[in-house]
Motif scaffolding. Sequence first.
Motif, mmCIF file in Angstrom:
data_model
loop_
_atom_site.group_PDB
_atom_site.id
_atom_site.type_symbol
_atom_site.label_atom_id
_atom_site.label_comp_id
_atom_site.label_asym_id
_atom_site.label_seq_id
_atom_site.Cartn_x
_atom_site.Cartn_y
_atom_site.Cartn_z
ATOM 1 N N GLU A 92 -50.045 88.252 -15.980
ATOM 2 C CA GLU A 92 -50.983 87.200 -15.575
ATOM 3 C C GLU A 92 -50.233 86.061 -14.854
ATOM 4 O O GLU A 92 -50.728 85.503 -13.879
ATOM 5 C CB GLU A 92 -51.742 86.666 -16.796
ATOM 6 N N GLU B 169 -54.007 77.735 -8.361
ATOM 7 C CA GLU B 169 -53.573 78.860 -9.212
ATOM 8 C C GLU B 169 -52.076 79.118 -9.078
ATOM 9 O O GLU B 169 -51.404 79.437 -10.066
ATOM 10 C CB GLU B 169 -54.365 80.131 -8.863
ATOM 11 N N LEU C 218 -50.817 84.906 -10.904
ATOM 12 C CA LEU C 218 -51.102 83.558 -10.417
ATOM 13 C C LEU C 218 -50.026 83.079 -9.441
ATOM 14 O O LEU C 218 -50.327 82.579 -8.371
ATOM 15 C CB LEU C 218 -51.207 82.583 -11.597
ATOM 16 N N LYS C 219 -48.788 83.251 -9.831
ATOM 17 C CA LYS C 219 -47.703 82.657 -9.048
ATOM 18 C C LYS C 219 -47.514 83.350 -7.697
ATOM 19 O O LYS C 219 -47.150 82.709 -6.720
ATOM 20 C CB LYS C 219 -46.394 82.698 -9.860
ATOM 21 N N GLU D 68 -50.460 76.700 -11.200
ATOM 22 C CA GLU D 68 -50.646 77.115 -12.601
ATOM 23 C C GLU D 68 -49.651 78.208 -12.969
ATOM 24 O O GLU D 68 -49.045 78.166 -14.047
ATOM 25 C CB GLU D 68 -52.092 77.600 -12.824
ATOM 26 N N GLY D 69 -49.464 79.175 -12.073
ATOM 27 C CA GLY D 69 -48.494 80.251 -12.303
ATOM 28 C C GLY D 69 -47.090 79.696 -12.508
ATOM 29 O O GLY D 69 -46.363 80.125 -13.419
ATOM 30 N N VAL E 60 -52.085 86.017 -6.149
ATOM 31 C CA VAL E 60 -53.340 85.430 -5.653
ATOM 32 C C VAL E 60 -53.177 84.965 -4.208
ATOM 33 O O VAL E 60 -54.129 85.016 -3.428
ATOM 34 C CB VAL E 60 -53.832 84.256 -6.543
ATOM 35 N N LYS F 278 -59.237 72.560 -18.232
ATOM 36 C CA LYS F 278 -58.344 73.284 -17.330
ATOM 37 C C LYS F 278 -57.052 73.674 -18.030
ATOM 38 O O LYS F 278 -56.551 72.972 -18.896
ATOM 39 C CB LYS F 278 -58.052 72.435 -16.091
ATOM 40 N N ARG G 245 -58.415 76.592 -4.309
ATOM 41 C CA ARG G 245 -58.413 77.242 -5.626
ATOM 42 C C ARG G 245 -57.156 78.095 -5.784
ATOM 43 O O ARG G 245 -56.499 78.089 -6.827
ATOM 44 C CB ARG G 245 -59.687 78.097 -5.791
ATOM 45 N N THR G 246 -56.833 78.838 -4.724
ATOM 46 C CA THR G 246 -55.626 79.675 -4.739
ATOM 47 C C THR G 246 -54.381 78.806 -4.894
ATOM 48 O O THR G 246 -53.480 79.127 -5.687
ATOM 49 C CB THR G 246 -55.539 80.497 -3.435
ATOM 50 N N GLU H 60 -54.205 91.405 -3.832
ATOM 51 C CA GLU H 60 -53.706 91.070 -5.164
ATOM 52 C C GLU H 60 -52.862 92.217 -5.734
ATOM 53 O O GLU H 60 -51.801 91.981 -6.317
ATOM 54 C CB GLU H 60 -54.884 90.750 -6.103
#
Lengths: 325, 325
Positions: free
Chosen positions: B164, B140, B168-169, B143-144, B172, A20, B136-137, B200
């Motif tokens: 990108e 993400e 993500l931030k 992650e963003g 999504v 990940k 999942r969102t 998106e």
Amino acid sequence: MTKEFLQVLEIEIARMEQGKQPVELYEPIQYLMALGGKRIRPVMCLMAYSLFRDDWKSQVKPALSIEVFHNFTLMHDDIMDKAPLRRGKQTVHEKWNDNIAILSGDVMLVEAYQFLNQIEGLSLVQFQHLLERFSRTAAEVCEGQQWDMNFEERNDVQLAEYIEMIRLKTSVLVGFSMEMGGLLAQVELDIANQMYQIGEFVGLGFQLKDDLLDVYGDPEKFGKQVGGDILANKKTYLLIRSLELAQGEMQQKLSYWLNQKQFNATEKVKAVTEIYTQLGLREEVEMQIQSYFDRAFAGMEALNLPQEKKNTLLRFMAGLVDREV
Amino acid sequence: MTKEFLQVLEIEIARMEQGKQPVELYEPIQYLMALGGKRIRPVMCLMAYSLFRDDWKSQVKPALSIEVFHNFTLMHDDIMDKAPLRRGKQTVHEKWNDNIAILSGDVMLVEAYQFLNQIEGLSLVQFQHLLERFSRTAAEVCEGQQWDMNFEERNDVQLAEYIEMIRLKTSVLVGFSMEMGGLLAQVELDIANQMYQIGEFVGLGFQLKDDLLDVYGDPEKFGKQVGGDILANKKTYLLIRSLELAQGEMQQKLSYWLNQKQFNATEKVKAVTEIYTQLGLREEVEMQIQSYFDRAFAGMEALNLPQEKKNTLLRFMAGLVDREV
């Protein structure tokens, strides 16, 4: 027998964060989960499930949701408590930083729900009931942590408030672990509720045992500093009760150590431990622990199941009473 | 028409934390949720649902899960960014403290799942699919935020990486808002996917518009300090592109302002804004925004639905392109 449950759980845990990205987010999760621990909650969930059904291996991922949630609370609690060590290793916020510990923890909570979402074979109603119980329990654990932080600011915490705090912070999740085992096996709601009660008593006994080990634990086996709660003036059962009971010279001595800003740690731990011991609090807490576990065992007794089905879980519970770590 | 959606959402938001204890945990949630905001995500979710079904009022609680999740990310991001203000008011960690902002945020994430769990009428498979997409969102978005923090430490961030990161931030979750509207209306998965794509693109356009308003917004209307990103050397589209494009004297000037530790804020904002303007970046970003929204509108066009069904959502999206706040 416990070993078999643990082995299967550890395999799944080792797999969790593989590949990940970004690594800054997922490495701390892998690190904390790999620090070990007794995995009490998922083990109890799977053992509770095994009371009713044999194919417990099908429930490993749902059971892990509780362990991931539990570790999420550890990661965030350690930030709030500014704890440097966890299981003898650096805490995540120490090894990385606060921001990473906040954000990795957040993702862990999401991952807990992702594991939960891998439940199969229930109806929508059953699944949503389980999900609501999980969320309610999760909120209660946060409420317990908030009460705990509130208590740090107060000097008049009553024993009943303390018990309610540890019930929320620790016991409801152990209770839910047992309940979830039942719900996954699709037992009736009243049986699931009985399971919850058993777990809640185990959780209360477990937390009081923690309080006791923090003072009277064997430093060789305990793995963290004995007397940590004493040094931090943490309002545990022992401190709250000694504030109620101590009189005269003993009261003055206790007050002295609580208010002393500069002190020799070993001396303080020794002095306060002596007060606890003289007040008979070691025996009192041991009786309380026994009483909670007695109620848990009585709950097990009351479950209308063949004895041989119960033995694994009973042995596991007995191990928690006698533990030295 | 947007007003009607907003009214119903605000009533539910006002009700959220009533009577919950301890207040230290729940007041900050009520406070942040009451600061307002455009409620873009739940509104888009309910409007997307309304493309296919009329009874959108039955979906208010599930739609709120997205708004609660979004506000949870704001509460935690503000700690990480040490932001003093949010919508012109004190942030939660400023008004209370970091620990309360961490723990209240944690409960909000749980509450988001509780709202989601109030979905009715789907099959277990449909519900679990929606839950997995939500989780999942959510992961993400975290992650963003981690990429965003990583970028602060780097000086070689490429435009594609930045896009990108904001995908993500920010995007999504806007995408998921649209998708969820479709999934609640039980559309086919390929339609839900089309909805996601539209959202998106809206999210990407929306975020670039944010970058632009931060520099070129009307201070009277904008509600926060114009030039905040410039003062913080935040790696936005504008800064990344000007680092690519600026040469000679302009490059030196940009480098001077980026490295200056002590400076007059108004001067720095004015100087860097001038560079952006001279490089034609205002127009470039405006074109980018238009291009993302064009693709979103084309996606709407492609949906095989009567035009009058689409008008509310189309008008709402058009409002996002033209917004000045």
